[in-house]
Motif scaffolding. Structure first.
Motif, PDB file in Angstrom:
ATOM      1  N   GLY A 235       0.804  -1.216   0.000  1.00 23.83           N
ATOM      2  CA  GLY A 235       0.000   0.000   0.000  1.00 23.83           C
ATOM      3  C   GLY A 235       0.838   1.266   0.000  1.00 23.83           C
ATOM      4  O   GLY A 235       0.443   2.272  -0.601  1.00 23.83           O
ATOM      5  N   MET A 236       1.999   1.226   0.658  1.00 23.55           N
ATOM      6  CA  MET A 236       2.868   2.407   0.652  1.00 23.55           C
ATOM      7  C   MET A 236       3.309   2.747  -0.763  1.00 23.55           C
ATOM      8  O   MET A 236       3.374   3.918  -1.139  1.00 23.55           O
ATOM      9  CB  MET A 236       4.095   2.160   1.532  1.00 23.55           C
ATOM     10  CG  MET A 236       3.830   2.127   3.020  1.00 23.55           C
ATOM     11  SD  MET A 236       3.200   3.674   3.686  1.00 23.55           S
ATOM     12  CE  MET A 236       4.473   4.827   3.260  1.00 23.55           C
ATOM     13  N   VAL A 449      -1.311  10.297   2.898  1.00 21.71           N
ATOM     14  CA  VAL A 449       0.060  10.113   3.379  1.00 21.71           C
ATOM     15  C   VAL A 449       0.092  10.037   4.903  1.00 21.71           C
ATOM     16  O   VAL A 449       0.814   9.209   5.488  1.00 21.71           O
ATOM     17  CB  VAL A 449       0.963  11.257   2.861  1.00 21.71           C
ATOM     18  CG1 VAL A 449       2.339  11.207   3.523  1.00 21.71           C
ATOM     19  CG2 VAL A 449       1.116  11.169   1.347  1.00 21.71           C
ATOM     20  N   ALA A 450      -0.705  10.887   5.561  1.00 25.81           N
ATOM     21  CA  ALA A 450      -0.766  10.843   7.024  1.00 25.81           C
ATOM     22  C   ALA A 450      -1.271   9.488   7.511  1.00 25.81           C
ATOM     23  O   ALA A 450      -0.776   8.950   8.523  1.00 25.81           O
ATOM     24  CB  ALA A 450      -1.672  11.960   7.536  1.00 25.81           C
ATOM     25  N   TYR A 451      -2.219   8.906   6.809  1.00 22.99           N
ATOM     26  CA  TYR A 451      -2.725   7.581   7.189  1.00 22.99           C
ATOM     27  C   TYR A 451      -1.660   6.506   6.984  1.00 22.99           C
ATOM     28  O   TYR A 451      -1.470   5.629   7.826  1.00 22.99           O
ATOM     29  CB  TYR A 451      -3.975   7.258   6.375  1.00 22.99           C
ATOM     30  CG  TYR A 451      -4.252   5.773   6.271  1.00 22.99           C
ATOM     31  CD1 TYR A 451      -4.809   5.072   7.335  1.00 22.99           C
ATOM     32  CD2 TYR A 451      -3.933   5.066   5.106  1.00 22.99           C
ATOM     33  CE1 TYR A 451      -5.034   3.701   7.240  1.00 22.99           C
ATOM     34  CE2 TYR A 451      -4.155   3.708   5.011  1.00 22.99           C
ATOM     35  CZ  TYR A 451      -4.708   3.023   6.084  1.00 22.99           C
ATOM     36  OH  TYR A 451      -4.916   1.674   5.996  1.00 22.99           O
ATOM     37  N   LEU A 452      -0.962   6.547   5.859  1.00 21.92           N
ATOM     38  CA  LEU A 452      -0.014   5.488   5.530  1.00 21.92           C
ATOM     39  C   LEU A 452       1.128   5.394   6.532  1.00 21.92           C
ATOM     40  O   LEU A 452       1.621   4.298   6.819  1.00 21.92           O
ATOM     41  CB  LEU A 452       0.549   5.712   4.123  1.00 21.92           C
ATOM     42  CG  LEU A 452      -0.424   5.498   2.960  1.00 21.92           C
ATOM     43  CD1 LEU A 452       0.216   5.925   1.644  1.00 21.92           C
ATOM     44  CD2 LEU A 452      -0.876   4.051   2.882  1.00 21.92           C
ATOM     45  N   ALA A 460      13.152   7.611   5.146  1.00 22.07           N
ATOM     46  CA  ALA A 460      13.679   7.846   3.805  1.00 22.07           C
ATOM     47  C   ALA A 460      12.707   7.454   2.702  1.00 22.07           C
ATOM     48  O   ALA A 460      13.055   7.559   1.529  1.00 22.07           O
ATOM     49  CB  ALA A 460      14.991   7.078   3.618  1.00 22.07           C
ATOM     50  N   PHE A 461      11.509   7.007   3.056  1.00 21.43           N
ATOM     51  CA  PHE A 461      10.570   6.602   2.012  1.00 21.43           C
ATOM     52  C   PHE A 461      10.124   7.825   1.209  1.00 21.43           C
ATOM     53  O   PHE A 461      10.221   8.961   1.659  1.00 21.43           O
ATOM     54  CB  PHE A 461       9.360   5.885   2.616  1.00 21.43           C
ATOM     55  CG  PHE A 461       8.537   5.151   1.600  1.00 21.43           C
ATOM     56  CD1 PHE A 461       9.010   3.990   1.022  1.00 21.43           C
ATOM     57  CD2 PHE A 461       7.303   5.630   1.199  1.00 21.43           C
ATOM     58  CE1 PHE A 461       8.264   3.313   0.068  1.00 21.43           C
ATOM     59  CE2 PHE A 461       6.552   4.964   0.250  1.00 21.43           C
ATOM     60  CZ  PHE A 461       7.034   3.800  -0.311  1.00 21.43           C
ATOM     61  N   TYR A 462       9.561   7.562   0.033  1.00 22.14           N
ATOM     62  CA  TYR A 462       9.383   8.600  -0.970  1.00 22.14           C
ATOM     63  C   TYR A 462       8.050   9.342  -0.874  1.00 22.14           C
ATOM     64  O   TYR A 462       7.878  10.362  -1.532  1.00 22.14           O
ATOM     65  CB  TYR A 462       9.512   7.969  -2.364  1.00 22.14           C
ATOM     66  CG  TYR A 462      10.491   6.825  -2.392  1.00 22.14           C
ATOM     67  CD1 TYR A 462      11.863   7.054  -2.326  1.00 22.14           C
ATOM     68  CD2 TYR A 462      10.052   5.500  -2.423  1.00 22.14           C
ATOM     69  CE1 TYR A 462      12.767   6.009  -2.313  1.00 22.14           C
ATOM     70  CE2 TYR A 462      10.940   4.442  -2.412  1.00 22.14           C
ATOM     71  CZ  TYR A 462      12.298   4.692  -2.348  1.00 22.14           C
ATOM     72  OH  TYR A 462      13.182   3.654  -2.315  1.00 22.14           O
ATOM     73  N   ALA A 463       7.114   8.840  -0.067  1.00 15.33           N
ATOM     74  CA  ALA A 463       5.775   9.429  -0.045  1.00 15.33           C
ATOM     75  C   ALA A 463       5.792  10.870   0.464  1.00 15.33           C
ATOM     76  O   ALA A 463       5.177  11.757  -0.145  1.00 15.33           O
ATOM     77  CB  ALA A 463       4.840   8.563   0.810  1.00 15.33           C
ATOM     78  N   LEU A 464       6.475  11.120   1.567  1.00 14.08           N
ATOM     79  CA  LEU A 464       6.504  12.468   2.132  1.00 14.08           C
ATOM     80  C   LEU A 464       7.309  13.444   1.272  1.00 14.08           C
ATOM     81  O   LEU A 464       6.845  14.566   1.019  1.00 14.08           O
ATOM     82  CB  LEU A 464       7.038  12.429   3.565  1.00 14.08           C
ATOM     83  CG  LEU A 464       6.998  13.756   4.331  1.00 14.08           C
ATOM     84  CD1 LEU A 464       5.574  14.305   4.385  1.00 14.08           C
ATOM     85  CD2 LEU A 464       7.562  13.596   5.738  1.00 14.08           C
TER      86      LEU A 464
END
Length: 510
Positions: A235-236, A449-452, A460-464
């Motif tokens: 899901g991320m 993004v806040a939920y994930l 270091a993940f790319y979503a933020l």
């Protein structure tokens, strides 16, 4: 013929002969070097104007690092990666190298994202309180602060590639889509090799042994893992990376990839979280995408929300793990869910008994100290409420130095305190406000993004970084529908510009 006309014709013929002779002499003579352009030759193109598809795809060999990072984006759980808190990615390091090789552009990035550029420095400064009162663990500190720096490298790489160098976005999306399709096919192979689809343990030894050696943490013996650190990270990637990229580009290839990947993961039994993530993301996509001023779309939205609700209820009854969680509760229904909750509960229990450390944090790399402090109290509460105890929870009584919380919020508050967590939220909200990005789509993106990150802790993940980049490229100038990627540097609206990539102003459309 009159005499004056004959005289003019003879003069004309003489002039032609003279010009022809002089032209022949000039052609035969060696040409002297000249810095002046020929009168009829087109003026030289400015270096920033790009006309060929190859040069629009890359502007130098360093850009190959950016494409390599995109290609390896869904590969974050193999033994080839560098171990960070609960994942082993490759792309963040390539983003870092790409940013460093584009050193001359970092000044532009630092100026535009000054507050986010200074944020890692603030985290180091606030950590001195925890380091002086708790302790200092070098490797854990390097992983923690290094992960924050890697997140900034991702943000810088996006800015350099898309706004400074103005590379075309379609080849990037092509690489991204191809990479995720490849990883999806790897998951199909894992599922076929497990033999679980036949209803019996008819697994293929060679496939399981191969992925057992390839994956840093191997789950392929019971369900598809793709090339992620664990199946719950699906899901991320789908909704933290691909869905925002679709919102930015409206590329139909991503629109086809996301539902196929999600449905395939659910049908192959990849995990419970992808079911919940898909329902949440589907609901937010409906809210973000539909125009509720139109009656037909409003009816479609209501029908879609109803379908998501029905699918969620059906999943509770059909999925064994969800069924057990619904029947026995979050603490007893599933061992994995129970462990996740306790990983967050133990440091959170230490917050309320140590106010100053809760405000300023235990320091980077000191999550284990907070877990050890809060373990006894959290365990008493957990046992009193009938929590399911397993070896993973028992082991947190003496946690390793590089222990984890499985939650971005729990990790951030534990290491750097409530103060830094609130400051980060304020920076994102300020970016939304300054760049006039308070529209429905961006708000849904922020909520998603806040939920994930509730069940994901990798800094270091790319979503933020992708969210920050998307917010900070929002502007108020949406008058022109023919803006190119070059106009991103002048606060143009990326929702328009990314859909209409052109060359520089005045250059012909290709």
């Amino acid at each position: 013929m009159p005499a004056h006309i004959q005289q003019q014709d003879s003069e004309t013929e003489s002039a032609r002969a003279t010009f022809s002779a002089s032209d022949s002499f000039l052609r035969s003579a060696p040409s002297a070097p000249s810095t002046r352009a020929e009168p009829h030759s087109p003026p030289p193109l400015p270096p920033r104007v790009v006309h060929t598809s190859l040069s629009r795809t890359i502007s130098g060999t360093s850009d190959l690092l950016f494409y390599a990072a995109l290609m390896l984006l869904p590969v974050d759980g193999t033994v080839a990666g560098v171990p960070l808190p609960y994942w082993t990615p490759l792309s963040p390091w390539l983003f870092l190298v790409y940013a460093l090789t584009s050193m001359r552009h970092l000044r532009i990035v630092a100026r535009r994202y000054l507050s986010f550029t200074l944020f890692p420095l603030l985290l180091v400064l606030v950590s001195f309180y925890g380091w002086s009162s708790i302790g200092f663990h070098g490797l854990a500190v390097a992983k923690s602060i290094g992960s924050v720096v890697l997140a900034m490298a991702c943000l810088a790489s996006l800015e350099i590639a898309l706004r400074v160098k103005r590379l075309a976005w379609k080849p990037m999306v092509s690489v991204l889509v191809a990479a995720y399709w490849f990883v999806f096919l790897v998951g199909v192979v894992q599922w076929a090799g497990s033999g679980l689809w036949l209803g019996a343990e008819l697994h293929v030894e060679g496939i399981q042994q191969f992925f057992g050696r390839l994956m840093y943490r191997n789950y392929t013996w019971e369900r598809p893992q793709f090339l992620f650190s664990e199946p719950s990270y699906i899901g991320m990637h789908l909704y933290g990376v691909l869905l925002p990229v679709y919102w930015l580009t409206k590329d139909r290839r991503i629109a086809a990839l996301i539902p196929v990947f999600a449905a395939g993961s659910i049908l192959m039994g990849a995990g419970t979280r992808i079911i919940i993530d898909t329902m949440v993301a589907g609901l937010l996509w409906l809210v973000a995408s539909l125009n509720f001023k139109r009656r037909c779309e409003t009816i479609g939205a209501v029908a879609g929300i109803g379908a998501v609700t029905v699918a969620g209820i059906a999943a509770v009854f059909l999925d064994p793990r969800l069924n057990k969680i619904a029947a026995d509760g979050l603490l007893r229904g599933d061992a994995s869910m129970s462990a996740r909750i306790f990983h967050m509960l133990a440091p959170a229990w230490a917050w309320k008994h140590d106010v100053w450390h809760a405000i300023f944090g235990w320091g980077a790399g000191n999550i284990s100290a907070a877990v050890k402090t809060g373990y006894k109290g959290a365990r008493r509460w957990y046992d009193a409420h009938g929590g399911l105890v397993n070896n993973e929870i028992k082991g947190l009584a003496h946690p390793p130095v590089d222990t984890f919380t499985m939650s971005g919020y729990a990790s951030l508050i534990t290491e750097f305190g409530v103060l830094m967590a609130v400051l980060l939220a304020m920076l994102v909200i300020a970016g939304l406000t300054v760049h006039h990005a308070w529209d429905r789509r961006t708000l849904c993106w922020l909520v998603l993004v806040a939920y994930l990150y509730i069940q994901f802790e990798a800094y270091a993940f790319y979503a933020l970084p992708l969210l920050v980049w998307g917010v900070c490229t929002r502007g108020t100038d949406t008058k022109s529908s023919k803006l190119g990627l070059d106009d991103l540097a002048s606060d143009a609206d990326p929702w328009q510009t990314l859909r209409n990539p052109l060359v520089d102003k005045g250059a012909p459309r290709r």
